[in-house]
Design an enzyme around this catalytic site. Structure first.
Site, PDB file in Angstrom:
ATOM      1  N   ARG A 107       0.852  -1.192   0.000  1.00 54.74           N
ATOM      2  CA  ARG A 107       0.000   0.000   0.000  1.00 54.74           C
ATOM      3  C   ARG A 107       0.890   1.244   0.000  1.00 54.74           C
ATOM      4  NH1 ARG A 107       0.804   0.941   5.387  1.00 54.74           N
ATOM      5  NH2 ARG A 107       0.303  -0.726   6.846  1.00 54.74           N
TER       6      ARG A 107
ATOM      7  N   TYR B   5       7.404   3.051  10.553  1.00 56.57           N
ATOM      8  CA  TYR B   5       7.942   1.679  10.586  1.00 56.57           C
ATOM      9  C   TYR B   5       8.463   1.220   9.226  1.00 56.57           C
ATOM     10  CZ  TYR B   5       3.209   1.309   8.859  1.00 56.57           C
ATOM     11  OH  TYR B   5       2.066   1.520   8.129  1.00 56.57           O
TER      12      TYR B   5
ATOM     13  N   HIS C 282      -1.394   2.883   6.951  1.00 54.53           N
ATOM     14  CA  HIS C 282      -2.510   1.983   7.259  1.00 54.53           C
ATOM     15  C   HIS C 282      -3.850   2.711   7.181  1.00 54.53           C
ATOM     16  CE1 HIS C 282      -5.018  -0.965   9.212  1.00 54.53           C
ATOM     17  NE2 HIS C 282      -5.393  -0.038  10.067  1.00 54.53           N
TER      18      HIS C 282
HETATM   19  C1  LIG Z   1     -10.967  -8.520  14.829  1.00 58.08           C
HETATM   20  C2  LIG Z   1     -10.151  -7.268  14.649  1.00 58.08           C
HETATM   21  N1  LIG Z   1      -8.967  -7.148  15.282  1.00 58.08           N
HETATM   22  C3  LIG Z   1      -8.224  -6.037  15.138  1.00 58.08           C
HETATM   23  C4  LIG Z   1      -8.686  -5.005  14.347  1.00 58.08           C
HETATM   24  C5  LIG Z   1      -7.850  -3.740  14.163  1.00 58.08           C
HETATM   25  N2  LIG Z   1      -7.266  -3.742  12.822  1.00 58.08           N
HETATM   26  C6  LIG Z   1      -7.828  -3.029  11.818  1.00 58.08           C
HETATM   27  S1  LIG Z   1      -7.013  -3.249  10.377  1.00 58.08           S
HETATM   28  C7  LIG Z   1      -5.887  -4.238  11.108  1.00 58.08           C
HETATM   29  C8  LIG Z   1      -4.735  -4.800  10.325  1.00 58.08           C
HETATM   30  C9  LIG Z   1      -5.183  -5.702   9.236  1.00 58.08           C
HETATM   31  O1  LIG Z   1      -4.066  -6.085   8.509  1.00 58.08           O
HETATM   32  P1  LIG Z   1      -4.186  -6.884   7.187  1.00 58.08           P
HETATM   33  O2  LIG Z   1      -5.167  -7.989   7.359  1.00 58.08           O
HETATM   34  O3  LIG Z   1      -2.817  -7.256   6.767  1.00 58.08           O
HETATM   35  O4  LIG Z   1      -4.845  -5.840   6.161  1.00 58.08           O
HETATM   36  P2  LIG Z   1      -4.212  -4.466   5.628  1.00 58.08           P
HETATM   37  O5  LIG Z   1      -4.633  -3.382   6.594  1.00 58.08           O
HETATM   38  O6  LIG Z   1      -2.760  -4.605   5.538  1.00 58.08           O
HETATM   39  O7  LIG Z   1      -4.872  -4.268   4.308  1.00 58.08           O
HETATM   40  C10 LIG Z   1      -6.151  -4.431  12.446  1.00 58.08           C
HETATM   41  C11 LIG Z   1      -5.348  -5.264  13.349  1.00 58.08           C
HETATM   42  C12 LIG Z   1      -9.927  -5.163  13.716  1.00 58.08           C
HETATM   43  N3  LIG Z   1     -10.426  -4.210  12.926  1.00 58.08           N
HETATM   44  N4  LIG Z   1     -10.636  -6.304  13.859  1.00 58.08           N
END
Ligand SMILES: Cc1ncc(C[n+]2csc(CCOP(=O)(O)OP(=O)(O)O)c2C)c(N)n1
Ligand SMILES: [Mg+2]
Length: 321
Positions: free
Chosen positions: A238, A250, A242
């Protein structure tokens, strides 16, 4: 052989997604749109390449980073923009925002703020396709971080034992928020998790539209033939943080520059020029069209009405703008 018009259409869709996100970044940055959002810019080759491999009546589930999935599936950028703007003309009448949009009419089963939350939903949707004998497949997008959720393991196993017509597509953008995959997992190669459930698992270059499309085409054929799911891991990146508040402390400049050199849109442009599918003139024209689509979405959203407070409770049962 992919028809040339289809390649130009998909290049244009990739550009619409990129412009949409860049514009959103400005709109959030200047406080025109409030709150936050997760931008998918950079991941367009995976999103558009994967959906191009489907039939129009196939189904897609998305994530919290879902604008590109929705636009690639045929979502209307005007109504997506209006939803983000909190306007009554948005997909959820301005009540849901970025992570709560769906359009069943085009087979887009929705974005979801719960990490991994749509993996069981996609598996259930695939079960219903199998039981109804529709011949449709379900493409399930999720991130690398989502593969640490119990729901991922339970749903993928269920898809495997019932040979459901579902494609599990992990967009591995190397981070879940600020946590790198190498620190989150003993085995950072997501595709290898397929072995545990008896599925084919494949890692592809997620910056390459053609590689993603070919892998998803093969998985869709397999799913439609009753042979069950496939796990595809697309390595991508990306461009933005985030979410809006993330300053990307990071990540190193070197890493960001290396990925920018393999930018999905840059690679697609070069590939289409080399194939003679695109010329400098048609490229300029397509870029202009993409820009115009996004400008029209902004105008539509800006001029749309705010939700009427009298309708506050109506959306709980049904969504009537
Ligand atoms: C069940 C749950 N745990 C934690 C979160 C907080 N959270 C939002 S996005 C995220 C990271 C997700 O990472 P990834 O699956 O790699 O997707 P990316 O953001 O990189 O597209 C987290 C931990 C959440 N939304 N839902
Ligand atoms: Mg990630």
């Amino acid at each position: 052989m992919i028809p040339e018009a289809e390649l130009r259409r998909d290049y244009r869709t990739m550009l619409v997604i990129r412009r949409f996100e860049e514009t959103l970044n400005d709109l959030y940055g200047t406080g025109v749109i409030r709150g936050t959002s997760h931008f998918c810019a950079g991941q367009e080759a995976t999103e558009v390449g994967a959906i191009a491999a489907l039939r129009p009546d196939d189904l897609v589930t998305s994530t919290h980073r879902g604008h590109g999935h929705f636009i690639a599936k045929g979502g209307d950028p005007k109504r997506i923009m209006a939803e983000l703007w909190g306007k009554a003309t948005g997909y959820a009448c301005g009540r849901g925002g970025s992570q709560h949009m769906a359009d069943l009419a085009i087979g887009f089963l929705g974005s979801n703020g719960i990490t991994g939350g749509m993996i069981p939903v996609a598996t259930g949707a695939a079960l219903s396709q199998q039981m109804l004998g529709t011949g449709r497949v379900v493409l399930c997008f999720f991130g690398d971080g989502a593969t640490g959720q119990g729901a991922f393991h339970e749903a993928v196993n269920m898809g495997a034992i019932w040979k459901l017509p579902v494609i599990y597509l992990c967009e591995n953008n190397l981070y879940a928020m600020s946590t790198p995959v190498t620190q989150a997992f003993g085995e950072p190669d997501v595709a290898k998790r397929a072995v545990a459930y008896g599925l084919p698992g494949e890692r592809v270059d997620g910056q390459d539209y053609f590689a993603v499309r070919a892998a998803v085409e093969q998985a869709a054929d397999r799913a439609r033939a009753g042979e069950g799911p496939t796990l595809i891991e697309a390595l991508t990146y990306r461009i933005f943080g985030h979410s809006k508040s993330d300053e990307r402390a990071y990540r190193t400049n070197e890493e960001e520059t290396a990925w920018a050199e393999r930018d999905a849109i840059k690679l697609m442009r070069e590939a289409l020029l080399a194939r003679g599918v695109l010329t400098e003139e048609s490229d300029a024209q397509i870029r202009q069209q993409a820009q115009q689509t996004v400008e029209e979405a902004v105008t539509f959203a800006r001029e749309s009405p705010e939700p009427n407070p009298d309708t506050l409770c109506r959306g709980l049962l049904s969504c009537e703008p």
